[in-house]
Structures are given as C-alpha cells and as structure tokens.
Enzyme design. Structure first.
Site, PDB file in Angstrom:
ATOM      1  N   ASP A 181      -4.535   8.219   2.947  1.00  0.00           N
ATOM      2  CA  ASP A 181      -4.053   6.904   3.378  1.00  0.00           C
ATOM      3  C   ASP A 181      -4.961   6.381   4.494  1.00  0.00           C
ATOM      4  OD1 ASP A 181      -2.465   4.670   3.644  1.00  0.00           O
ATOM      5  OD2 ASP A 181      -0.876   5.683   4.770  1.00  0.00           O
ATOM      6  N   GLU A 182      -5.015   5.052   4.658  1.00  0.00           N
ATOM      7  CA  GLU A 182      -5.809   4.422   5.723  1.00  0.00           C
ATOM      8  C   GLU A 182      -7.233   4.984   5.732  1.00  0.00           C
ATOM      9  OE1 GLU A 182      -4.631   1.928   7.088  1.00  0.00           O
ATOM     10  OE2 GLU A 182      -2.474   2.118   7.430  1.00  0.00           O
TER      11      GLU A 182
ATOM     12  N   ARG B 293      -0.378  -9.541  11.161  1.00  0.00           N
ATOM     13  CA  ARG B 293       0.896  -8.898  11.515  1.00  0.00           C
ATOM     14  C   ARG B 293       2.048  -9.895  11.379  1.00  0.00           C
ATOM     15  NH1 ARG B 293      -0.269  -4.867   9.934  1.00  0.00           N
ATOM     16  NH2 ARG B 293      -2.147  -5.989   9.310  1.00  0.00           N
TER      17      ARG B 293
ATOM     18  N   LYS C 112       0.816  -1.216   0.000  1.00  0.00           N
ATOM     19  CA  LYS C 112       0.000   0.000   0.000  1.00  0.00           C
ATOM     20  C   LYS C 112       0.849   1.265   0.000  1.00  0.00           C
ATOM     21  CE  LYS C 112      -1.577   1.050   4.047  1.00  0.00           C
ATOM     22  NZ  LYS C 112      -0.896   2.317   4.407  1.00  0.00           N
ATOM     23  N   THR C 113       1.829   1.325   0.883  1.00  0.00           N
ATOM     24  CA  THR C 113       2.658   2.529   1.004  1.00  0.00           C
ATOM     25  C   THR C 113       3.452   2.768  -0.274  1.00  0.00           C
ATOM     26  OG1 THR C 113       2.840   2.134   3.376  1.00  0.00           O
ATOM     27  CG2 THR C 113       4.404   3.678   2.411  1.00  0.00           C
TER      28      THR C 113
ATOM     29  N   GLN D 168      -9.642  -3.912   7.704  1.00  0.00           N
ATOM     30  CA  GLN D 168      -8.773  -3.448   8.789  1.00  0.00           C
ATOM     31  C   GLN D 168      -9.328  -2.182   9.453  1.00  0.00           C
ATOM     32  OE1 GLN D 168      -4.372  -3.978   8.169  1.00  0.00           O
ATOM     33  NE2 GLN D 168      -4.970  -4.315   6.035  1.00  0.00           N
TER      34      GLN D 168
END
Length: 758
Positions: A227-228, A620, A36-37, A261
């Site tokens: 983002d997010e 994670r 994603k980043t 998420q």
C-alpha cells in the site's frame, strides 16, 4: 447471493478488474478518494476466497491503523481467516521476522528497538567519546546521514569508500561522520538494539546473506501487496524485490499508490519506485489499472487539483473525475498579516458552522509548518471553537512513561545501554554519571556486555551496594520473563523501582498529570494482556513483556490518536493530513518561501514535491476548500513580506470564488502551462532575473552548453553565484555554492543555465 458476488458487485469496473487480476505483477494507480483501500482489501479477500491460504499473503502498509482497518474489512468477507493474513507496517512485520531469525546475523531475538530519542542520545554520546565539536556535529544531522546511508544500503565500510559521501561530509565540516556511523553500528549491535532503519536494513542483510532463510520466506509469501507504494524508499523496494524477483517466481506482486501524492522525500521515500515499477516488471506482462473516479470531492476541487498537478514534470498520466456535482467554488482569503489570516479563517469557520451546519470534527486547518498553528490556536480560543493540534508530544515520549518503559527494556534486554543509562540512577540511588561512564568504559575495555560490566566492575563497597540495589530490581523480573505476563512484571517493576512512589509524591497539577500518565501506561499494559490477539496462524496470543515493548515501539502518531472522536476542529501539517478527509479544509500560508518552502523551491524536483504536497492538501476536502495567504507574517521574530504562492496562480479562475479579493495580483486565466516553473512569469511570482547575486550583471552572463559541464568544474549561477560541481547523476548536477545559506543544491542541467568559469 454468494459472498463473492456481494463484494465484487460493490466495485466499479476498473476496481473490479484490479481485484480479480490476482496473478503476476499489478500496478494500481489510485487517485485521491478513488477507493484504494477498498480495492486492496477486497483483492486480499478475493485471493482467500479463490483458495490462497491467509498466511501466504503479505500486505505491507505504512500505519498499524491502516493494517487494522484492512483486516476488519477482509473479515467481513472471509470471516476469522482474516486474522491470519500477514498485514502490517514494513517495520512491524519485518521486526516479526527478525524476532525469529535475528540470531543468523548475530542479534538476540529479544533485541531492543531504539526510538529517535535513543538514537540521538547514543550519537551524542559517541560525539563526546570521539572528542568531536558538538557545535559542528549536530546530532540530528548526523542521525539523518546515518539513516540515509542505511536506506541506500551503504554500510560503514562502503561509506568510507564512497568519495561523494566523504566529500559532502568534508564540505559540511563533519569529516568524521563515517567514524560515528561505524561506532554507532557497533554499539547498537553490542547492546542488542536496532533502530527503526535497522528493522529494514538488517532484514535485507539477513535475506542477502542466508539463502535458507530467503527461500523460507519466498515460499511462505505467495502473494505480496504494498500500500502507498509511492512512499517507499530504496531499501523497502529492495526487500520486496528480494521476495518476488527470482527464477521461476510467479511474481504475484500488487502495488497500490499515486505518484501525485509522493510527499515524503525528506524521510527517504523516492518517487522513482512507482514511476519505474512498470518498467521493472514489463517483461513479466505487468497489468496497470488506473482508479480515476474520485468519490470524495466535488468537481470544482477535483478539477483544480488536476490543473495544478499538470505543472509537474515526470508523472503517470491520469485524469481524476467526480460525479458528486459541481459544488462550491474554492474560497480565497487574502490577509494583510498572519494575525488577520487567523481571524478570517476563524470567521469563515463560524460562518460554515452556522450556514452549512458543519460539526467541528468535519473541519481542518492545514499548514506547511507546525509553527503556523499558534495564530490559529489563538483565534480558536477567542471564538470558543474546540480544536486539537496534531503533532504534539506523543504519549510514549513523555518522561514518566519513558522512565517505566526504560526499566522494562532493561528487564527484557539488559544489554540495552541507552535504557540502562536512563534508569540506573532514577529515582536517585547514588549512582552518579562518573560511575555510569566507568561502567560503560569497563564494558568496552573488557569486551563484555554492559550488564556484565554492571555485575563485575571493581568499585568501592559503598558504590557496589548501590549498584546491587539496582540489580535486585532487574534480576527478579528477568527470572519471570517466561512465566509472567507483561502486566505482572510491569506492576512489580513500577513498585520495586521506586517510580510509583516518586511520581505520587508530587501533588502539583503537573505532578498529578504525570501520575495519570504513569497509571495510564499500566492500564495500557493490562489492556494488552487481556485483549485477544493472534500473532500467527496456529499460535497462542503472545502476552509477554518483549511482545508488548515491540508493539508500542512501532506505534505511529495516528495509531495512538485513533480512539479519540471528540468534536474539535483539527489543526495539522499537510504531511500529517495525508490519508484523511474533511468536509471543509483550509489550506493556509500560501506564500512563496513558505508554501512552497524556501528549502525545496530552488530545484525542479524539490518544487515538484512541494506541488504534490499542495495537491494532497486540496484533495483532503470533500465540499468546501478555502485557500489563504498573508502579505506579511512574523517569522523568526521578524516581520517578513511575502508574495502569494505560485500554486494559487496554477488554479484557473473558473474554480475560484471572489477572485477580486486578490486585487493587484494577477490570476492565470489561460490554458495550463506545463513548462518549467522557472520560465513562467505571472503576477504571483517574479522572474529569476530579479533574484541575481549582487555584483553579477545578467548582460555579461553567458550560459555554457549543458553537455560541457563536468564534475569538478567551477560554475556561475545567476541566483546562487559561484559553485563547484560535485557530481552529475541522471541529468541533475549536485553543486556546492559558496555564497548561500544552504550551499548544497541539486539542479536539473536542462534548466540550470550555468556558466563555466574554470
């Protein structure tokens, strides 16, 4: 090879499409570990490479750390131009705009930012001034109500007109909440202060009320990226829409996130923003890209996560996959008590360190509540395993640090009532609470600022002398605001205030620690002054005290912990772990009423969020994932006996190792059941019929048709008993039940089974 070719060639096909599709609305659904980043940063770099000016790009994140990493990655592609991109958190970038434009809404540009403690202190003071019962008016509850109102754009006046909110307050025995909200808003404005919610709330007010300012920033930001996005609340999305949804707008907006998420509903985040985004922009030819390849975890972990999340109701369909090999199966630890769970986890960590040569920093223990850390800390110490607990007291929340910061806040903004109250008599100079209360009352009665009240209040000559001694500390520093940098003023105030000598007098171990923190703060201010930074294109670095105070006010826990890279096992809550990854992860306390939490598991949307939290926890892990639960644990000083979490039953056995250790408990081996959890029966959790209210015979219970249930009706629920329907919204009934600890419930009518009584 040209720079553009090099960075695009490092992307997979879907990532590349998401990067090069620069015009119009774009939704990037990014699964865990899917890059994603990389997509977000390369997209910004690509915009600049294609001719966009860096300062025309607004990139909104949720931590300063994420923004910093984003700029560093962009710089590798486009060079120094990256520093001119507007990348930062919602709060920091909106505060930056307000520093320039706040005068349009009646605030000084040097306004103070109140942290949580400041807000709570002021609310507590208002409860006292309004002669309300502090036992009924819990400060945290009132603060949450005010925060929720602001996040939903409900002003104090609108609050008073909202019968639903007023009814909820009356039922909670806090009918004066709206009065506190109105007084809190007025007091903050008088003090020239904004809390964290205000940085969004007041910016929306500014954009709503001033067309010229709105036009300025619409023209400035040609490209908006978020983002997010699944973590945004109603207000954040409303501001973004203000900037991009208008007549003849190119609607160059790109949001990146993962509905699976979305775990911050308790902070006001709404999953509806990402679920509805495609619909909101569908007539503008929105393009959707799904990043489904997971580069982090092995197949066993990824497939288990896929199966678990299918149990949730409304979601964006995707199927995450990995090519990192099958990997080890997921470990299971069944313990008799929480103490045994701690020991078994420590044993497994030692085994992984010896067998798999893992470093401590590659291992994390995750839990649902911070209170669970105690038993793991004990066993980490017994086994001599270095560890660190995240979620402790932040550096900037320590008393000695807040004392000096309080002085500096008064220097920058002498109207700051909370800071003034903190420092006017510390170290003690004979200005007691009675005098402080008189100053504040004089300020209110005369309609003047609190600093004007300090200078003008009629008092005895002895008291005036003491007050003047305090003024003599503040005024010289204020006169230097435009000529001296942050460190020069801070060093002067530290000495003149008496704080430096006060803390150095304490030679105890604790006292020495406080001196170290005090000096560390001054060192941090010095570093702020000496480090290179660019505030905006074409301007000089801002090293002022006001700039420094804004900078630290907007730090997050992870921004502060950023520099420490010691080799320790990480202990943290699942919420704190979002965005991180470890080679080995232990997800602990997997028991009904703990994970999922008893506070969330009674409603469909609450249970869905708990499942998303579990999904975040297990994703994670890179190579090793271990799940644990205990049959009994101490909670609130009493031993409680627990059933294993339903989430364990949602992982098919082919992904689990040593399933036999669950002995008498049954694990689901059939196909995934996507029906409502309340309707499923398995060895891991009971049917709802086992939890009926005493005195109600299920045989006499006759559910009424859902479409007959209306607001105001009294209804019966097998589990919660009698309740009154407050209102119905989107098929969800808000009901106040009489006989349960947490009386206000949100229940989906489709699955509710309610019997109308009257």
């Amino acid at each position: 090879m040209t720079p553009s070719t090099s960075y695009l060639d490092s992307l997979n096909d879907v990532q590349r499409q998401a990067v090069v599709t620069t015009d119009g609305p774009v939704l990037v659904v990014a699964g865990p570990g899917s890059g994603k980043t990389r997509v977000l940063t390369f997209r910004i770099a690509h915009l600049i490479e294609q001719g966009a000016a860096p300062w025309e790009v607004l990139a909104l994140t949720f931590t300063n750390k994420a923004a910093r990493e984003m700029k560093e990655r962009i710089e590798k592609v486009v060079g120094p131009r990256a520093s001119k991109v507007w990348a930062g958190t919602f709060h920091s970038l909106f505060a930056r705009i307000l520093r320039v434009e706040a005068n349009h809404i009646g605030y000084p540009t040097n306004f103070t930012i109140y942290d949580t403690d400041d807000s709570k202190s002021l609310i507590g003071q208002l409860i006292k001034e309004l002669h309300l019962n502090k036992d009924l008016y819990n400060v945290n509850t009132v603060r949450q109500r005010i925060s929720s109102a602001k996040s939903n754009l409900v002003t104090p006046k609108l609050y008073a007109l909202n019968e639903e909110l007023m009814t909820q307050d009356r039922m909670a025995k806090m009918p004066a909440t709206q009065k506190i909200y109105a007084a809190y808003t007025a007091r903050c404005k008088k003090a020239g202060a904004m809390d964290f919610d205000d940085l969004l709330y007041r910016l929306y007010e500014l954009l709503q009320s001033n067309e010229e300012v709105l036009k300025k920033y619409r023209e400035k930001f040609r490209y908006v990226l978020v983002d997010e996005f699944q973590d945004t609340n109603h207000l954040q999305y409303a501001i973004v829409r203000k900037l991009v949804q208008y007549e003849n707008s190119p609607r160059n907006i790109c949001v990146v996130g993962d509905d699976a998420q979305s775990i911050y509903a308790f902070r006001g985040a709404t999953i509806q923003n990402i679920l509805d985004f495609e619909h909101d922009f569908q007539k503008f030819h929105i393009q959707v890209f799904k990043l489904e390849q997971n580069y982090r975890s092995t197949e066993q972990i990824v497939q288990a996560a896929n199966e678990v999340i299918t149990y949730n109701r409304r979601q964006i369909q995707k199927r995450i996959w990995s090519d990192k090999g099958s990997g080890q199966k997921i470990g299971l630890i069944k313990a008799t008590t929480d103490a045994e769970e701690g020991k078994r986890v420590a044993d497994t960590i030692m085994e992984q360190k010896n067998r798999d040569h893992l470093h401590n920093r590659e291992i994390a223990i995750l839990y649902r509540t911070n209170a669970q850390s105690r038993v793991f800390e004990e066993y980490m110490r017994r086994y001599n395993i270095p560890y660190r607990v995240y979620g402790g007291l932040s550096f900037y929340q320590r008393k000695e640090v807040k004392d000096l910061i309080g002085y500096l806040r008064v220097v920058v903004n002498p109207q700051d009532e909370e800071a003034l109250r903190r420092v006017i008599n510390f170290p003690k100079r004979g200005i007691g609470d009675t005098t402080v209360d008189k100053i504040l009352q004089f300020s209110n009665d005369q309609g003047i600022s609190v600093w004007e009240a300090v200078r003008q209040i009629p008092v005895t000559s002895g008291t005036r002398s003491k007050i003047n001694a305090f003024v003599a500390i503040i005024e010289p520093a204020r006169r230097q605001l435009d000529t001296a940098n942050a460190f020069e003023i801070a060093a002067q105030v530290a000495k003149q205030s008496g704080l430096e000598d006060f803390y150095k007098k304490d030679n105890s171990i604790e006292g020495l620690g406080r001196v170290e923190n005090f000096e560390s703060l001054l060192s941090g201010i010095q570093a702020f002054v000496t480090e290179e930074s660019v505030i905006d294109a074409g301007t000089l670095p801002d090293k002022s005290l006001a700039s420094y105070l804004q900078n630290i006010a907007l730090l997050t826990d992870f921004d502060q912990n950023d520099a420490e890279q010691a080799d320790h096992v990480t202990l943290m809550s699942v919420h704190a772990a979002k965005g991180l990854e470890f080679k080995s992860v232990f997800v602990t306390g997997l028991e009904e009423k703990l994970f999922p939490s008893f506070m969330s598991m009674d409603t469909p949307e609450g249970l869905d969020e708990e499942r998303r939290l579990f999904y975040v926890a297990i994703t994670r892990a890179e190579r090793h994932l271990t799940l644990s639960f205990a049959n009994a644990r101490y909670r609130y000083g009493k031993m409680s006996y627990n059933e294993p979490s339903r989430f364990l039953n949602e992982i098919p056995t082919q992904h689990l190792d040593h399933a036999a250790t669950l002995s008498n408990n049954t694990i689901n081996t059939g196909p995934v059941n996507t029906g409502p959890p309340a309707a499923r029966v398995s060895g891991f959790f009971r049917t709802t019929a086992n939890a009926t209210v005493p005195g109600i015979d299920p045989k006499d219970f006759k559910p009424s048709p859902n479409d007959q249930i209306k607001p105001g009706m009294v209804v019966l629920h097998l589990k919660f008993g009698k309740g009154k329907v407050i209102h119905i919204d989107g098929g969800i009934a808000h009901i106040h039940f009489n006989a349960v600890d947490n009386p206000d419930k949100k229940i989906m009518l489709k699955f509710a089974k309610l019997q109308i009584l009257e």
